[in-house]
Design a protein around this motif. Structure first.
Motif, PDB file in Angstrom:
ATOM      1  N   ASP A  85     -74.139 -73.949  55.223  1.00 39.86           N
ATOM      2  CA  ASP A  85     -75.283 -73.052  55.123  1.00 39.86           C
ATOM      3  C   ASP A  85     -74.846 -71.630  54.793  1.00 39.86           C
ATOM      4  OD1 ASP A  85     -76.612 -75.300  55.938  1.00 39.86           O
ATOM      5  OD2 ASP A  85     -77.015 -74.596  57.965  1.00 39.86           O
ATOM      6  N   SER A  86     -73.904 -71.110  55.573  1.00 41.69           N
ATOM      7  CA  SER A  86     -73.509 -69.713  55.379  1.00 41.69           C
ATOM      8  C   SER A  86     -72.623 -69.532  54.155  1.00 41.69           C
ATOM      9  CB  SER A  86     -72.806 -69.172  56.631  1.00 41.69           C
ATOM     10  OG  SER A  86     -71.666 -69.939  56.955  1.00 41.69           O
ATOM     11  N   MET A  87     -71.829 -70.545  53.791  1.00 46.51           N
ATOM     12  CA  MET A  87     -71.002 -70.418  52.595  1.00 46.51           C
ATOM     13  C   MET A  87     -71.871 -70.443  51.344  1.00 46.51           C
ATOM     14  SD  MET A  87     -67.898 -69.918  53.566  1.00 46.51           S
ATOM     15  CE  MET A  87     -66.840 -70.268  52.161  1.00 46.51           C
ATOM     16  N   ALA A  88     -72.887 -71.301  51.329  1.00 43.41           N
ATOM     17  CA  ALA A  88     -73.805 -71.317  50.188  1.00 43.41           C
ATOM     18  C   ALA A  88     -74.553 -69.994  50.090  1.00 43.41           C
ATOM     19  CB  ALA A  88     -74.795 -72.475  50.334  1.00 43.41           C
ATOM     20  N   GLN A 123     -59.043 -68.047  57.370  1.00 43.68           N
ATOM     21  CA  GLN A 123     -59.222 -68.842  56.162  1.00 43.68           C
ATOM     22  C   GLN A 123     -60.607 -68.591  55.543  1.00 43.68           C
ATOM     23  OE1 GLN A 123     -58.579 -72.875  57.412  1.00 43.68           O
ATOM     24  NE2 GLN A 123     -56.397 -72.578  57.818  1.00 43.68           N
ATOM     25  N   VAL A 124     -61.626 -68.530  56.392  1.00 41.35           N
ATOM     26  CA  VAL A 124     -62.977 -68.252  55.899  1.00 41.35           C
ATOM     27  C   VAL A 124     -63.026 -66.883  55.240  1.00 41.35           C
ATOM     28  CG1 VAL A 124     -65.370 -67.849  56.587  1.00 41.35           C
ATOM     29  CG2 VAL A 124     -64.101 -69.782  57.546  1.00 41.35           C
ATOM     30  N   ALA A 125     -62.392 -65.897  55.880  1.00 41.81           N
ATOM     31  CA  ALA A 125     -62.376 -64.546  55.318  1.00 41.81           C
ATOM     32  C   ALA A 125     -61.691 -64.524  53.955  1.00 41.81           C
ATOM     33  CB  ALA A 125     -61.685 -63.591  56.283  1.00 41.81           C
ATOM     34  N   ASP A 126     -60.604 -65.274  53.814  1.00 39.03           N
ATOM     35  CA  ASP A 126     -59.910 -65.326  52.524  1.00 39.03           C
ATOM     36  C   ASP A 126     -60.806 -65.936  51.445  1.00 39.03           C
ATOM     37  OD1 ASP A 126     -57.662 -64.182  53.624  1.00 39.03           O
ATOM     38  OD2 ASP A 126     -56.602 -66.091  53.945  1.00 39.03           O
ATOM     39  N   ARG A 127     -61.556 -66.973  51.784  1.00 38.65           N
ATOM     40  CA  ARG A 127     -62.451 -67.584  50.800  1.00 38.65           C
ATOM     41  C   ARG A 127     -63.543 -66.608  50.379  1.00 38.65           C
ATOM     42  NH1 ARG A 127     -63.006 -73.124  54.301  1.00 38.65           N
ATOM     43  NH2 ARG A 127     -60.926 -73.950  53.863  1.00 38.65           N
ATOM     44  N   LEU A 128     -64.025 -65.837  51.324  1.00 36.51           N
ATOM     45  CA  LEU A 128     -65.066 -64.870  51.009  1.00 36.51           C
ATOM     46  C   LEU A 128     -64.543 -63.768  50.101  1.00 36.51           C
ATOM     47  CD1 LEU A 128     -66.629 -64.682  54.572  1.00 36.51           C
ATOM     48  CD2 LEU A 128     -67.652 -65.747  52.557  1.00 36.51           C
ATOM     49  N   GLN A 228     -70.235 -76.427  43.620  1.00 36.15           N
ATOM     50  CA  GLN A 228     -69.392 -75.272  43.279  1.00 36.15           C
ATOM     51  C   GLN A 228     -67.964 -75.409  43.811  1.00 36.15           C
ATOM     52  OE1 GLN A 228     -71.945 -71.373  43.525  1.00 36.15           O
ATOM     53  NE2 GLN A 228     -72.700 -72.795  45.092  1.00 36.15           N
ATOM     54  N   SER A 229     -67.648 -76.590  44.370  1.00 40.04           N
ATOM     55  CA  SER A 229     -66.312 -76.856  44.920  1.00 40.04           C
ATOM     56  C   SER A 229     -65.936 -75.835  45.992  1.00 40.04           C
ATOM     57  CB  SER A 229     -65.261 -76.869  43.803  1.00 40.04           C
ATOM     58  OG  SER A 229     -65.553 -77.866  42.855  1.00 40.04           O
ATOM     59  N   ILE A 230     -66.898 -75.502  46.834  1.00 40.96           N
ATOM     60  CA  ILE A 230     -66.668 -74.555  47.920  1.00 40.96           C
ATOM     61  C   ILE A 230     -66.299 -75.344  49.176  1.00 40.96           C
ATOM     62  CG2 ILE A 230     -67.711 -72.809  49.409  1.00 40.96           C
ATOM     63  CD1 ILE A 230     -69.561 -72.087  47.104  1.00 40.96           C
ATOM     64  N   PRO A 231     -65.100 -75.139  49.725  1.00 37.13           N
ATOM     65  CA  PRO A 231     -64.738 -75.834  50.968  1.00 37.13           C
ATOM     66  C   PRO A 231     -65.612 -75.351  52.119  1.00 37.13           C
ATOM     67  CG  PRO A 231     -62.810 -74.848  49.896  1.00 37.13           C
ATOM     68  CD  PRO A 231     -64.025 -74.275  49.231  1.00 37.13           C
ATOM     69  N   VAL A 232     -65.991 -76.270  52.983  1.00 38.19           N
ATOM     70  CA  VAL A 232     -66.805 -75.896  54.143  1.00 38.19           C
ATOM     71  C   VAL A 232     -66.168 -76.482  55.398  1.00 38.19           C
ATOM     72  CG1 VAL A 232     -68.930 -75.770  52.813  1.00 38.19           C
ATOM     73  CG2 VAL A 232     -68.311 -77.911  53.932  1.00 38.19           C
TER      74      VAL A 232
END
Length: 379
Positions: A85-88, A123-128, A228-232
């Motif tokens: 939800d939050s990554m999208a 890891q989440v921060a790096d993806r953002l 979008q190939s976004i890891p969650v």
């Protein structure tokens, strides 16, 4: 190539929320700068191995624009857990915000409740940051015990988000709650026997917080991330039956869908919207009644409401007035329940000479000389 339908739906929801926010900023006297790409042709930036050039803008393969807003542009923060939800939401906000001259940052909160949570937050921060969000912060919090684990974690999380928003002077904080979350909230309100305000669910906007995805299904956010190939990351707490919301999500709602047919989630979310309209109207009525009836003694701080003015009001409005005055006098909102207000209401509609009522927060309510008197016991 057109984006995946789920991606398009989420971007549209975010675009509307951002447009509303930009309009509010202009009305408040904080004009939003025109994006640099709209003022003059952009100069392509060097493309790294994971980027491609499309036209005159540097973009990520997912389609996220790399032409940033001006450094002094207003900032929107996205609260990101790492789930779908939050990554999208972060992905869509990063795509849409620069078009309106808005900067986008993010905050991911490490509650410290699971092993490896600090590494996961990094890891989440790096993806953002790879999305182009800036600033991005991973904030560790200490979760207390008051009110249960879910409430304590929520309180710690919002405190961290508030602090980050204040420090960065963010226009708003976007939250990734979906239509499914709204349906769960309505069911939880029903189980507690709450009133219309609780059954109205989560507001689309409250203060600095915005929930752009309340009309989007949770499944759409997963589809958008996959497209979008976004890891969650799936929080195991969301599957733990020890948590009430997890039981509602994985046990109660599936049973309702099975026996009542599809569309239960949508129907519950629609119920929340209808209750919100009603609750807003009743709150406005109660506010006007409070302004007409409430009197405060400047010497001892006591507040009074004339019983003769309260009696003709509909019960729903009268109890809202009583709640407003109780809170104004010092009752903590989280400790003031319907049973308290029903007892206070009895001083108006069922007066038999009852003695003072004691409310949370040291607030005392007494009927005296045709008035309800609210005061703090230590005043």
């Amino acid at each position: 190539m057109a984006p995946h339908p789920a991606v398009a739906a989420i971007r549209l929801a975010v675009r509307r929320a951002l447009a509303d926010l930009a309009a509010e900023a202009v009305q408040s006297g904080a004009p939003v700068p025109v994006p640099a790409a709209n003022r003059m042709p952009a100069v392509p930036a060097p493309a790294g191995p994971a980027t491609v050039l499309i036209g005159n803008a540097r973009r990520h393969p997912s389609g996220l624009p790399r032409t940033p807003a001006a450094p002094d542009a207003p900032l929107v923060l996205v609260a990101v857990s790492g789930g779908a939800d939050s990554m999208a939401l972060a992905s869509a906000t990063a795509f849409e915000a620069p078009k309106l001259g808005l900067r986008v940052g993010a905050v991911t909160v490490d509650h410290g409740l699971q092993e490896g949570s600090a590494d996961r937050a990094r890891q989440v921060a790096d993806r953002l940051r790879a999305f182009g969000l800036d600033p991005v912060e991973a904030v560790a919090v200490r979760v207390g015990r008051q009110g249960g684990p879910e409430a304590a974690a929520r309180e710690a999380r919002y405190a961290a988000l508030d602090e980050a928003a204040e420090r960065h002077r963010a226009l708003a904080v976007f939250l990734g709650h979906t239509r499914d979350d709204q349906a769960e909230t309505v069911l939880l309100g029903l189980a507690r026997g709450s009133g219309a305000r609780s059954l109205a669910g989560m507001p689309g906007r409250k203060g600095r917080y915005r929930r752009p995805l309340l009309d989007v299904d949770r499944a759409a956010t997963r589809q958008a991330c996959a497209a979008q190939s976004i890891p969650v990351w799936d929080d195991p707490h969301n599957l733990d039956p020890a948590y009430t919301r997890a039981r509602v999500r994985h046990e109660v709602l599936p049973v309702l869908e099975k026996h009542l047919g599809g569309g239960v989630v949508e129907a519950l979310a629609r119920t929340a919207r209808l209750f919100r309209d009603d609750a807003d109207a009743l709150d406005q009525w109660a506010e006007r009644a409070e302004q007409e009836l409430y009197r405060r003694d400047p010497h001892d701080g006591r507040g009074e409401l004339p019983v003769a003015g309260l009696t003709p009001l509909p019960a729903a409005v009268r109890r809202r007035v009583l709640r407003r005055i109780a809170l104004r006098t010092g009752c903590p909102a989280g400790d003031l329940f319907a049973r308290h207000l029903e007892s206070v209401d009895q001083l108006v509609t069922g007066w038999r000479g009852q003695g003072p009522l004691q409310l949370p927060g040291g607030v005392e309510v007494t009927r005296r000389c045709g008035n309800l008197v609210f005061r703090r016991r230590n005043d």
